[in-house]
Structures are given as structure tokens and as C-alpha cells.
Write an enzyme that holds these catalytic residues in place. Structure first.
Site, short mmCIF file in Angstrom:
data_model
loop_
_atom_site.label_atom_id
_atom_site.label_comp_id
_atom_site.label_asym_id
_atom_site.label_seq_id
_atom_site.Cartn_x
_atom_site.Cartn_y
_atom_site.Cartn_z
N ILE A 20 -41.66 37.92 32.68
CA ILE A 20 -42.02 37.14 31.49
C ILE A 20 -43.42 37.54 31.03
CG2 ILE A 20 -42.38 34.82 30.58
CD1 ILE A 20 -40.31 33.85 32.68
N LYS A 104 -41.69 31.72 42.22
CA LYS A 104 -40.74 31.06 41.30
C LYS A 104 -39.29 31.04 41.77
CE LYS A 104 -38.98 35.04 39.44
NZ LYS A 104 -37.59 35.35 39.09
N SER A 144 -41.26 24.73 33.63
CA SER A 144 -39.88 25.09 33.95
C SER A 144 -38.92 23.94 33.74
CB SER A 144 -39.83 25.52 35.43
OG SER A 144 -38.51 25.50 35.89
N TYR A 168 -40.30 24.07 44.15
CA TYR A 168 -40.76 24.84 42.98
C TYR A 168 -40.94 23.92 41.77
CZ TYR A 168 -40.54 27.73 38.85
OH TYR A 168 -40.80 28.30 37.62
N LYS A 172 -44.48 22.70 39.59
CA LYS A 172 -44.66 22.80 38.12
C LYS A 172 -44.97 21.42 37.52
CE LYS A 172 -44.15 27.20 37.45
NZ LYS A 172 -45.22 28.02 36.86
N ASN A 223 -32.75 36.49 41.01
CA ASN A 223 -32.09 35.95 39.84
C ASN A 223 -30.80 36.74 39.53
OD1 ASN A 223 -35.32 35.50 38.95
ND2 ASN A 223 -33.96 33.76 38.79
N ILE A 242 -21.27 34.44 44.68
CA ILE A 242 -21.40 33.32 43.75
C ILE A 242 -21.68 32.07 44.58
CG2 ILE A 242 -20.22 31.85 42.08
CD1 ILE A 242 -18.80 34.24 40.99
C1 WQD Z 1 -28.69 31.27 37.97
C2 WQD Z 1 -27.34 30.84 38.52
C3 WQD Z 1 -27.31 30.55 40.89
C4 WQD Z 1 -27.81 34.72 42.04
C5 WQD Z 1 -34.43 30.29 37.28
C6 WQD Z 1 -35.80 30.84 37.62
C7 WQD Z 1 -36.67 29.76 38.15
C8 WQD Z 1 -36.66 28.58 37.23
C9 WQD Z 1 -35.23 28.09 37.07
C10 WQD Z 1 -38.33 29.00 35.53
C11 WQD Z 1 -27.49 29.77 39.61
C12 WQD Z 1 -26.36 31.66 40.46
C13 WQD Z 1 -27.69 33.56 41.27
C14 WQD Z 1 -26.70 35.18 42.80
C15 WQD Z 1 -25.42 33.31 42.00
N1 WQD Z 1 -37.10 28.90 35.94
N2 WQD Z 1 -26.51 32.88 41.25
N3 WQD Z 1 -25.54 34.45 42.74
O1 WQD Z 1 -31.73 29.34 39.70
O2 WQD Z 1 -31.64 28.92 37.22
O3 WQD Z 1 -33.75 29.87 38.41
O4 WQD Z 1 -34.50 29.16 36.46
O5 WQD Z 1 -39.33 28.62 35.94
O6 WQD Z 1 -37.99 30.27 38.26
O7 WQD Z 1 -35.66 31.82 38.59
O8 WQD Z 1 -31.74 31.25 37.99
O9 WQD Z 1 -30.74 33.50 38.07
O10 WQD Z 1 -31.54 32.43 40.25
O11 WQD Z 1 -29.50 31.57 39.11
O12 WQD Z 1 -24.35 32.66 41.98
O13 WQD Z 1 -26.74 36.22 43.50
O14 WQD Z 1 -26.73 31.96 39.12
O15 WQD Z 1 -26.71 29.77 41.90
O16 WQD Z 1 -26.42 28.88 39.49
P1 WQD Z 1 -32.14 29.75 38.35
P2 WQD Z 1 -30.90 32.27 38.90
#
Ligand code: WQD
Length: 380
Positions: A20, A104, A144, A168, A172, A223, A242
Site C-alpha cells: 500500500i 498486519k 483497518s 491486529y 489499530k 494474503n 481455503i
Molecule cells: C482474505 C480471505 C482468508 C489466504 C486483510 C489484511 C489485514 C487487514 C484485514 C488491513 C480470508 C482467506 C487467505 C489463504 C484463504 N486489513 N484466505 N487462504 O484476512 O481480510 O486481511 O484485511 O489492515 O491487514 O491483510 O485478507 O487476504 O489474508 O484473507 O482462504 O491462503 O481469504 O481466510 O477469508 P484479510 P486475506
């Protein structure tokens, strides 16, 4: 220019090497108004990201485009942070800070809470002490959606209670409270008080359309989107997992509000624009309760929820890669749905996250396929 030209407003961007952060830096450069001064400890980012920002600025603005400056400094080192701020004092000082530097990962934060409190909370206090000492009164804070925990109302308005469900998210929320208290300090007549905008991110995705700048975390991405991109390009060999399909959502997987990284970065430019409005003119703080001080929080999202399975399908369409995945248990700290109500930012900041899902995935793939092994080695 080498960053000393007085006409540009100096803006410190902590965490400016990050995904970001680097897209915020390139957006600041492209306005032609700001001199970004990055403070980053290179924990998760590479300095090459700033070279790419400089290249994009020159591509679009010409050879005299402003260039970012990097200070490889850790916010836990108060002497070093003070040193950065003091070094600009006799050159017109620093106009604002955009504070993104933080750990994060929602899941990880529950395993190493002290690191998260040390970096995200104590590190912010070190930064704010330097801002107070050198009279820097404009702050954009990277917050966040996780401060909302498991919200009652979806899409989530800013009025939704702040009840974070992860370490986390708590870091924030704590820093937002600290900032609100700093904005509420009575200042002497004629002294400027701190004015702050907290931008609550939803899920950024994609990359700068040039394909020169993108997400380049150290190690395996936590992520979803960068992981899917690295799998499609053959860089990440592990199988996709997943984390749970038993959530109360349409297809059982978590729903998130994915917005294009350039729309998110532009939200920071708009926040700085709002802070630039003189306090004697109508500004975003005009209706604030004087006791609350000049602190505002805004959601930066599209207002459209998309599930894990939706995102896998969208990336399959963009990359042509047929993702195989294993369904495993839930990840610690995950909540079912974080979808923004973005109307306040739209109304008060003029924020619009209008790039669609296909654009996010296409720009992400354009970056990843050009840099299969990241910044260190490019195929172009
Ligand atoms: C998205 C979805 C996982 C990886 C982010 C930022 C964090 C905060 C919140 C800002 C979730 C699923 C992921 C994988 C999966 N934002 N997943 N298999 O958790 O929303 O966090 O937003 O400050 O800093 O990182 O994003 O991309 O980690 O996960 O199933 O291998 O994908 O369970 O449901 P998340 P993410």
C-alpha cells in the site's frame, strides 16, 4: 528535482516500501504537489519499490518529476526517527505524515501479540512524539476494517461499534484512540492543533497499471490475492488452502470488500487534500465536537463484498490458471464478512473506488507475469 525544491510539500510516508505504501508514494508523486519522504525498516518491503515509483513518475511527469527519498529507519528507534524529522527542520520542515508502517497479519497477531503492540502501538507513539516535537500537524493514519470485529450491520458504516476481534485490530483501534486524544489537546491561542484522518482499509488488490509496481512481500504471501498471483506464475508451489467453508455467507467462505490498490492510494491523496483546507474555511472537521478535536475516520472500500471462491474464479479468468485447493479449518481471527459502506468517504472526501474486479485481477496479473520472481529479477 532532488527533493529539496521548496515548492513541494514534504510528506513523511512510514511503511512506504510496502504494497500500500509504495502505491501511496507513486500517487503522491503523480500529483506533482508532494515530496514523499519514506521511513521504512525494510522488514517486509524492498527499496526497489521506490525506484519503480520514481520511474513511473518520470514516465508520466517527465525527467524533472519529484523523486522519493528513503530513510531506512525503524519506528522502534526513537533517536533515528527524531533524526529524520530534525534533518528537514532548516529546509522548511515536514507538512504531513501518512503512517502505514505496521505488522498486519490478522492470524499471526494472535501468536506474537507483543511484537504487534511494540511495532504498531509503541512505534506509532514514537512517531507521534517526533511529530509533536517538530510541529507536524497533519496526519493520515492507516487503519483497518478489522477494528469493527464482527459487525452487526453489513455494509459497515463508520458508526459501527469498534470492537476488534484480533490483536491486529486492537492495535489499530488503540492507535486511533491515541490520535483522537492528541487531536483533543487544548492548544494555546494561535497554535495549530493536530488534525488527523484515519482511513479504515478494506481489502486492497491489484497493482499499478504500468506493471512496474505491485505487491512484493518478503517470503510466502499471507494474503489471498498475492498468493493466487504467485501460484499462477509458478513461484509459489504449495497448494492453495481455503480456511473454512462453514461461515454464514452465500458460499460458506469469507466475504471481503476488495478495492483496487490505486483507488485506495488515491484515497490518501484526497485525505491530504482535506487536511490542506485552512481551518478558517469549511473543512471536514467543521462539524466536529470541539471536545473530540479534529479527528475523522473514513472507510475506504467499494461497498461490494466478494467471497474467497469469487476471487479464485476471478483470478482463474485473469490468469488462465486452474487453481486446485484443499478446504481446511478456519484461520484464527477471521470474521465472516467485512464489506464497507463507503458513502461517508464519497461524500466528504470525494472518494470513489470505481475500478472493477476484472481490472484488479488484470493489473495484478500484469505485474506478476512481468516480474515472476519479484523486484529482484525482471523478465522485461
Ligand atoms: C482474505 C480471505 C482468508 C489466504 C486483510 C489484511 C489485514 C487487514 C484485514 C488491513 C480470508 C482467506 C487467505 C489463504 C484463504 N486489513 N484466505 N487462504 O484476512 O481480510 O486481511 O484485511 O489492515 O491487514 O491483510 O485478507 O487476504 O489474508 O484473507 O482462504 O491462503 O481469504 O481466510 O477469508 P484479510 P486475506
Amino acid at each position: 528535482s532532488n527533493g529539496t525544491s521548496h515548492k513541494l510539500k514534504r510528506v513523511v510516508v512510514t511503511g512506504g516500501l510496502g504494497y500500500i505504501g509504495s502505491h501511496v508514494v507513486v500517487s503522491l508523486l503523480l500529483t506533482g504537489l508532494y515530496q514523499p519522504i519514506v521511513i521504512d525498516n525494510c522488514h517486509n518491503g524492498y527499496s526497489e519499490a521506490l525506484d519503480r515509483c520514481a520511474e513511473i513518475a518520470r514516465d508520466e511527469l517527465g525527467p524533472d518529476a519529484p523523486q522519493p527519498i528513503l530513510h531506512n529507519v525503524d519506528l522502534r528507534n526513537s533517536e533515528a526517527v527524531d533524526g529524520v524529522f530534525s534533518s528537514y527542520q532548516d529546509k522548511g520542515g515536514i507538512w504531513a505524515v501518512v503512517h502505514l508502517a505496521a505488522l498486519k497479519a490478522v492470524g499471526e497477531s494472535g501468536e506474537i501479540p507483543l511484537s504487534y503492540y511494540r511495532v504498531n502501538v509503541a512505534g506509532s507513539i514514537t512517531l507521534f512524539e517526533a511529530m509533536a516535537k517538530y510541529h507536524v500537524q497533519n496526519l493520515v493514519f492507516s487503519s483497518s476494517a478489522t477494528v469493527y470485529g464482527t459487525p452487526e450491520i453489513i455494509p459497515i458504516p463508520e458508526s459501527s461499534p469498534v470492537i476488534p476481534a484480533s490483536v491486529y485490530g486492537r492495535t489499530k483501534a488503540m492507535v486511533e484512540d491515541i490520535i483522537q486524544d492528541l487531536c483533543s489537546v487544548e492548544v494555546k491561542e494561535g497554535e495549530e492543533k493536530l488534525r488527523a484522518v484515519s482511513v479504515r482499509y478494506f481489502n486492497p488488490a491489484g497493482a499499478h497499471p504500468s506493471g512496474k509496481l505491485g505487491e512484493e512481500p518478503r517470503g510466502k504471501p499471507g494474503n489471498l490475492l498475492p498468493l493466487l498471483a504467485q501460484m499462477a506464475v509458478g513461484r509459489e508451489k504449495s497448494e492453495l488452502k481455503i480456511f473454512g467453508t462453514d461461515f454464514p455467507t452465500p458460499d460458506g467462505t469469507c466475504v471481503r470488500d476488495y478495492l483496487h490498490i490505486m483507488d485506495l492510494a488515491h484515497g490518501h491523496v484526497l485525505a491530504l487534500g482535506a487536511l490542506a483546507v485552512p481551518s478558517d474555511q469549511k473543512n471536514i472537521f467543521s462539524n466536529c465536537d470541539p471536545n473530540d478535536g479534529s479527528f475523522r475516520a473514513f472507510n475506504l472500500g467499494k461497498g461490494k463484498g466478494m467471497s474467497v471462491l469469487n476471487m479464485i474464479d476471478a483470478m482463474k479468468k485473469a490468469t488462465g490458471y486452474d487453481y486446485k485447493y484443499e478446504i481446511v479449518g478456519r484461520r484464527r481471527g477471521d470474521v465472516p464478512d467485512l464489506t464497507a459502506d463507503p458513502t461517508l468517504a464519497e461524500k466528504e472526501l470525494g472518494f470513489v473506488a470505481d475500478k472493477d474486479l476484472d481490472t484488479m485481477c488484470r493489473d495484478l496479473w500484469n505485474f506478476q507475469s512481468k516480474h515472476p520472481n519479484g523486484y529482484k529479477s525482471t523478465s522485461t
